[in-house]
Structures are given as structure tokens and as C-alpha cells.
Write an enzyme that holds these catalytic residues in place. Structure first.
Site, PDB file in Angstrom:
ATOM      1  N   ARG A 175       0.826  -1.202   0.000  1.00  0.00           N
ATOM      2  CA  ARG A 175       0.000   0.000   0.000  1.00  0.00           C
ATOM      3  C   ARG A 175       0.865   1.258   0.000  1.00  0.00           C
ATOM      4  O   ARG A 175       0.433   2.312  -0.430  1.00  0.00           O
ATOM      5  CB  ARG A 175      -0.875   0.046   1.268  1.00  0.00           C
ATOM      6  CG  ARG A 175      -2.029  -0.910   1.299  1.00  0.00           C
ATOM      7  CD  ARG A 175      -2.641  -0.946   2.695  1.00  0.00           C
ATOM      8  NE  ARG A 175      -3.175   0.315   3.165  1.00  0.00           N
ATOM      9  CZ  ARG A 175      -4.395   0.777   2.907  1.00  0.00           C
ATOM     10  NH1 ARG A 175      -5.211   0.068   2.162  1.00  0.00           N
ATOM     11  NH2 ARG A 175      -4.807   1.926   3.388  1.00  0.00           N
ATOM     12  N   ARG A 179       9.779   5.472  -3.349  1.00  0.00           N
ATOM     13  CA  ARG A 179      10.205   6.269  -4.516  1.00  0.00           C
ATOM     14  C   ARG A 179      11.574   6.907  -4.293  1.00  0.00           C
ATOM     15  O   ARG A 179      11.976   7.120  -3.150  1.00  0.00           O
ATOM     16  CB  ARG A 179       9.144   7.301  -4.890  1.00  0.00           C
ATOM     17  CG  ARG A 179       8.619   8.188  -3.815  1.00  0.00           C
ATOM     18  CD  ARG A 179       7.699   9.245  -4.438  1.00  0.00           C
ATOM     19  NE  ARG A 179       6.285   8.900  -4.373  1.00  0.00           N
ATOM     20  CZ  ARG A 179       5.460   9.281  -3.393  1.00  0.00           C
ATOM     21  NH1 ARG A 179       5.915  10.016  -2.408  1.00  0.00           N
ATOM     22  NH2 ARG A 179       4.197   8.944  -3.416  1.00  0.00           N
ATOM     23  N   ARG A 252      -9.083  -6.244  13.362  1.00  0.00           N
ATOM     24  CA  ARG A 252      -8.277  -5.419  14.254  1.00  0.00           C
ATOM     25  C   ARG A 252      -9.118  -4.221  14.645  1.00  0.00           C
ATOM     26  O   ARG A 252      -9.875  -3.685  13.820  1.00  0.00           O
ATOM     27  CB  ARG A 252      -7.067  -4.942  13.477  1.00  0.00           C
ATOM     28  CG  ARG A 252      -5.693  -5.184  13.946  1.00  0.00           C
ATOM     29  CD  ARG A 252      -5.364  -6.082  15.002  1.00  0.00           C
ATOM     30  NE  ARG A 252      -4.314  -5.450  15.793  1.00  0.00           N
ATOM     31  CZ  ARG A 252      -3.941  -5.860  16.986  1.00  0.00           C
ATOM     32  NH1 ARG A 252      -4.526  -6.881  17.572  1.00  0.00           N
ATOM     33  NH2 ARG A 252      -2.965  -5.239  17.615  1.00  0.00           N
ATOM     34  N   ARG A 283       0.049   5.937  16.256  1.00  0.00           N
ATOM     35  CA  ARG A 283       0.035   7.257  15.627  1.00  0.00           C
ATOM     36  C   ARG A 283      -0.494   8.290  16.592  1.00  0.00           C
ATOM     37  O   ARG A 283      -1.283   7.966  17.476  1.00  0.00           O
ATOM     38  CB  ARG A 283      -0.946   7.292  14.444  1.00  0.00           C
ATOM     39  CG  ARG A 283      -0.571   6.448  13.282  1.00  0.00           C
ATOM     40  CD  ARG A 283      -1.483   6.764  12.095  1.00  0.00           C
ATOM     41  NE  ARG A 283      -2.568   5.818  12.002  1.00  0.00           N
ATOM     42  CZ  ARG A 283      -2.998   5.267  10.858  1.00  0.00           C
ATOM     43  NH1 ARG A 283      -2.430   5.586   9.723  1.00  0.00           N
ATOM     44  NH2 ARG A 283      -3.995   4.424  10.855  1.00  0.00           N
ATOM     45  N   GLU A 303      -3.512   6.584  18.821  1.00  0.00           N
ATOM     46  CA  GLU A 303      -4.176   5.353  18.361  1.00  0.00           C
ATOM     47  C   GLU A 303      -3.497   4.124  18.953  1.00  0.00           C
ATOM     48  O   GLU A 303      -2.316   3.895  18.725  1.00  0.00           O
ATOM     49  CB  GLU A 303      -4.078   5.235  16.826  1.00  0.00           C
ATOM     50  CG  GLU A 303      -4.934   6.227  16.092  1.00  0.00           C
ATOM     51  CD  GLU A 303      -4.929   5.965  14.587  1.00  0.00           C
ATOM     52  OE1 GLU A 303      -5.128   6.929  13.849  1.00  0.00           O
ATOM     53  OE2 GLU A 303      -4.695   4.806  14.162  1.00  0.00           O
ATOM     54  N   TYR A 351      -9.981  -4.768   2.945  1.00  0.00           N
ATOM     55  CA  TYR A 351      -9.237  -3.590   3.404  1.00  0.00           C
ATOM     56  C   TYR A 351      -9.429  -2.485   2.374  1.00  0.00           C
ATOM     57  O   TYR A 351      -8.509  -2.113   1.657  1.00  0.00           O
ATOM     58  CB  TYR A 351      -7.769  -3.991   3.561  1.00  0.00           C
ATOM     59  CG  TYR A 351      -6.849  -3.023   4.279  1.00  0.00           C
ATOM     60  CD1 TYR A 351      -7.288  -1.820   4.795  1.00  0.00           C
ATOM     61  CD2 TYR A 351      -5.510  -3.342   4.443  1.00  0.00           C
ATOM     62  CE1 TYR A 351      -6.416  -0.951   5.454  1.00  0.00           C
ATOM     63  CE2 TYR A 351      -4.628  -2.506   5.099  1.00  0.00           C
ATOM     64  CZ  TYR A 351      -5.093  -1.304   5.594  1.00  0.00           C
ATOM     65  OH  TYR A 351      -4.224  -0.453   6.237  1.00  0.00           O
ATOM     66  N   ASP A 353     -10.130   1.261   0.841  1.00  0.00           N
ATOM     67  CA  ASP A 353     -10.037   2.699   1.094  1.00  0.00           C
ATOM     68  C   ASP A 353     -11.372   3.330   0.705  1.00  0.00           C
ATOM     69  O   ASP A 353     -12.192   2.703   0.027  1.00  0.00           O
ATOM     70  CB  ASP A 353      -8.910   3.307   0.245  1.00  0.00           C
ATOM     71  CG  ASP A 353      -7.534   2.929   0.788  1.00  0.00           C
ATOM     72  OD1 ASP A 353      -7.435   2.704   2.002  1.00  0.00           O
ATOM     73  OD2 ASP A 353      -6.582   2.851  -0.009  1.00  0.00           O
TER      74      ASP A 353
END
Ligand code: UDP
Length: 371
Positions: A175, A179, A252, A283, A303, A351, A353
Site C-alpha cells: 500500500r 520512490r 483489528r 500514531r 491510536e 481492506y 479505502d
């Protein structure tokens, strides 16, 4: 009090999938009743305004897509700002840019050119000798080498999923972009932003013209009203729909510790990832930065991932082999369940988005209305 005894559609779950479907069905002259267990609409995209700050109550939701149709679709319901997600990762006293890019590599190894970074990674990969990555650990190691893996992936992933990286599927790490440019944009998608004013107003617009019943559990409701609709769109947990008859799928969950602080800027960025295993949360989100807020106070959420158990909210399906097999069995039951459409992250155990949820809902609409 319900307006009718019979609707065309009973839509279970006022999240993104259910609301898009409800909107499209209503636009086609269908009567829709939307029910939700929670005391608010929006499912996990729900945002709550706290002293002018739109707080993402169920975790950060950053809209990104490469699908022009989905982007045009969602832009009918909100104006999007030009927020670009550029998380910062913290590992001990070290700070790195995410996703994995030249800023990350230069901080980690002191390299400056893409060629130097590639050579460093290649050297580490060669030492490992992985030819055919079979799990998340091998996939991550063979993409970025062991330094990045140890500092930025392993601890975070094991906290997030509560499982060893060798027991997780490789696709989860794919995901994230890798780069060799100095570009901290977390997503590769063409379009990205945050709806000005949060997500809740989008859902409210989508649900305009539908009846909505909150604090309503599907199973109690359908027992009391078995003939309420001709069809059902179910976006809850697929295994719960079937009363867990084949066993439990694993999910989860996340616990959020949210607090308002009397400072105007706590961390200087919307998303800080804590990648070390010893830090118990994954996070810290500082919500005001999603909308470039200038309020005098700030709201942050830590979190804490945890395993789902009955009574708490499921967030992420765990798409490993064992759950994948069990889901296939539930999907077979779902196929034979006449008059019920299963959708969304929980209904399809995927999962997804947000853009993919909208895409899937619009696709179901097309099938349903034979367009
Ligand atoms: N990940 C990581 N380190 C990070 C952020 C993410 O190793 O600092 C991994 C982790 O395995 C996570 C996956 O990348 O589950 C996907 O991250 P993403 O940010 O897409 O997760 P989400 O926003 O859906 O929770």
C-alpha cells in the site's frame, strides 16, 4: 415513528457504502430506510466538530483516488481542500519522512542521489538473498532492506496488526509507495484532499430524502419488523450476519485517546507515526492540520491498536490466509442469501479505502438497477 411499513430497501449501516447506495436508490425513486447501531451517521468516516476543529473520531480519513469518476462523484457533496498527507515517523530520537523516499534515505544513510540510495538498498537486499517474498517481512526487506525495515516497518506493523510480520500478507506493505524522489506525498493517487467541514456533512447530504433510524440494532429490528423491506443492503460484519455459524473472522480494532490541548500547535503535522515497538500507540493525529486550522486550541488522538472482540468496533479485516479461507465460505452463504446485498469493509471483509468503497457501491447500484 416510521413513515411506512414497507420500504424498497432497508440499508444496514449509515457509513459510506450504505449512504452512497441509499442516495442512488432514492434518486431512482426508491424508498430507503437506513438504520445504524451507533448514535450518529457516517460510520467510521464520522467527524465531530470540537471547538471549530473537525475531529476524525474513528481515525484519520484522507481522501485519495485515481478514479476521476469517484473524485467527481464525491466533489458533488463537498469542497475538498489541497491537503497532502506527508506523515512523519518517529523512531526513538530519530525523525523520518514517510513514505519511503529520498528524504527518508538521506536521513538514514547520509546519501544524496537516487543512485546512492538504490545502491545502499541493493547492497542490503543482496545480503538477505530473498528471491520470492512470501510474507510481509520478506516483502518489506526485499523492497527497502533491513535498516528501513527495522526502524520504520517492523515495530509499527507488529503493533498495528498484533502479529509477527512473517505471519502477515505481503500486500499490506505494498500500500505504501517507495520512490527515489524527494517527495513526501504518502499517496500516489491523482486526486487527494480533505472535505472542508469534515465528512459528516457529506453523509448527511447523501442521506437526504431517506429515513434514518439511529441507535438501532439490525438483529433486534429485523426480528420485530421482518417484512420491512423488499431488499436489504447489509454493511455490518458478514460473520455476525450469519451468527458466526462458521466461526469468527478476525478484525483489528483501535482505541483512541483523544484530548484537547491548550496549545495552538502540538506536533506541527497531521500525522506522526510512532514506529518503535516500545511506544504503545501507532500514531498521533493532530486533527486541525487536516484543514490548516488556526484555532487557539488543538485536538490530538493517540491510536492504540487491539484485537477485536464482541462489544468493540471492528476496523480492519485481517486478510491473512486463514481468514481469507473462512471469508470465502461466508461469501458462499452470502450469495445464497436472496434479497440481501453485502457491501463495505465489513460486509465484504476487505481492506477498502474510501474511494474503493464508493466505487464498489456505485457498481452495485448499476447491477441492482440494471444500468
Ligand atoms: N506501515 C509501516 N510503517 C509506517 C506506516 C505504515 O510499516 O510508519 C505499514 C503497516 O504495516 C501498515 C501498512 O503499512 O499496516 C499500511 O499503512 P497505512 O498507512 O496504509 O494504514 P491505514 O492508514 O489503513 O491504517
Amino acid at each position: 415513528m416510521l413513515k411506512s411499513r414497507n420500504y424498497d430497501f432497508l440499508i444496514v449501516g449509515a457509513g459510506l457504502f450504505g449512504s452512497v447506495f441509499a442516495h442512488e436508490a432514492t434518486a431512482r425513486g426508491k424508498r430507503c430506510l437506513v438504520i445504524d447501531r451507533r448514535n450518529h451517521i457516517g460510520g467510521n468516516v464520522y467527524t465531530e466538530n470540537i471547538h471549530g476543529i473537525n475531529v476524525h473520531k474513528y481515525g484519520a480519513h484522507i481522501f485519495h483516488t485515481s478514479n476521476r469518476n469517484v473524485w467527481s462523484y464525491i466533489n458533488q457533496f463537498a469542497e475538498f481542500n489541497n491537503f497532502i498527507n506527508s506523515p512523519i515517523a518517529v523512531y526513538g530520537n530519530e525523525i523520518y519522512n514517510m513514505p519511503f523516499n529520498m528524504n527518508t534515505f538521506s536521513k538514514m544513510w547520509g546519501v544524496r542521489t537516487p543512485a546512492e540510495a538504490r545502491a545502499k538498498i541493493a547492497e542490503q537486499i543482496e545480503e538477505l538473498g530473498i528471491t520470492n517474498p512470501a510474507n510481509l517481512e520478506e516483502q518489506a526487506l526485499s523492497l527497502v532492506g533491513h535498516d528501513v525495515y527495522e526502524k520504520l516497518i517492523k515495530g509499527y506493523t507488529e503493533k498495528q496488526w498484533g502479529r509477527d510480520c512473517r505471519d502477515l500478507p505481503a500486500f499490506i506493505i505494498k500500500r505504501l509507495p517507495l520512490r527515489f524522489t524527494y517527495d513526501n506525498n504518502y499517496f500516489n493517487d491523482k486526486f487527494q484532499g480533505i472535505p472542508v467541514g469534515g465528512y459528516t456533512p457529506i453523509i448527511a447530504k447523501l442521506l437526504k430524502g431517506c429515513e434514518v433510524l439511529l441507535n438501532t440494532d439490525y438483529f433486534d429490528f429485523i426480528t420485530a419488523n421482518p417484512k420491512i423491506s423488499n431488499k436489504i443492503v447489509y454493511t455490518g460484519m458478514i460473520d455476525e450476519y450469519f451468527n458466526f455459524c462458521l466461526g469468527h473472522l478476525q478484525y483489528r480494532s483501535v482505541r483512541f485517546e483523544t484530548e484537547e490541548l491548550d496549545v495552538d500547535n502540538y506536533q506541527g503535522n497531521a500525522v506522526f507515526n510512532y514506529t518503535a515497538r516500545e511506544v504503545p500507540f501507532t500514531r498521533i493525529i493532530e486533527h486541525k492540520h487536516f484543514e490548516f486550522g488556526t484555532q487557539p486550541t488543538t485536538v490530538i488522538s493517540r491510536e492504540y491498536p487491539l484485537e477485536w472482540k464482541p462489544g468493540i468496533e471492528p476496523y480492519y479485516p485481517i486478510n491473512d490466509e486463514q481468514n481469507g479461507k473462512l471469508y470465502v465460505e461466508y461469501a458462499k452463504l452470502a450469495q445464497n442469501e436472496k434479497g440481501v446485498i453485502f457491501g463495505g469493509r465489513l460486509g465484504q471483509y476487505k481492506y477498502y479505502d474510501m474511494d474503493k468503497v464508493i466505487e464498489a457501491a456505485l457498481c452495485v447500484v448499476k447491477q441492482e438497477f440494471k444500468e
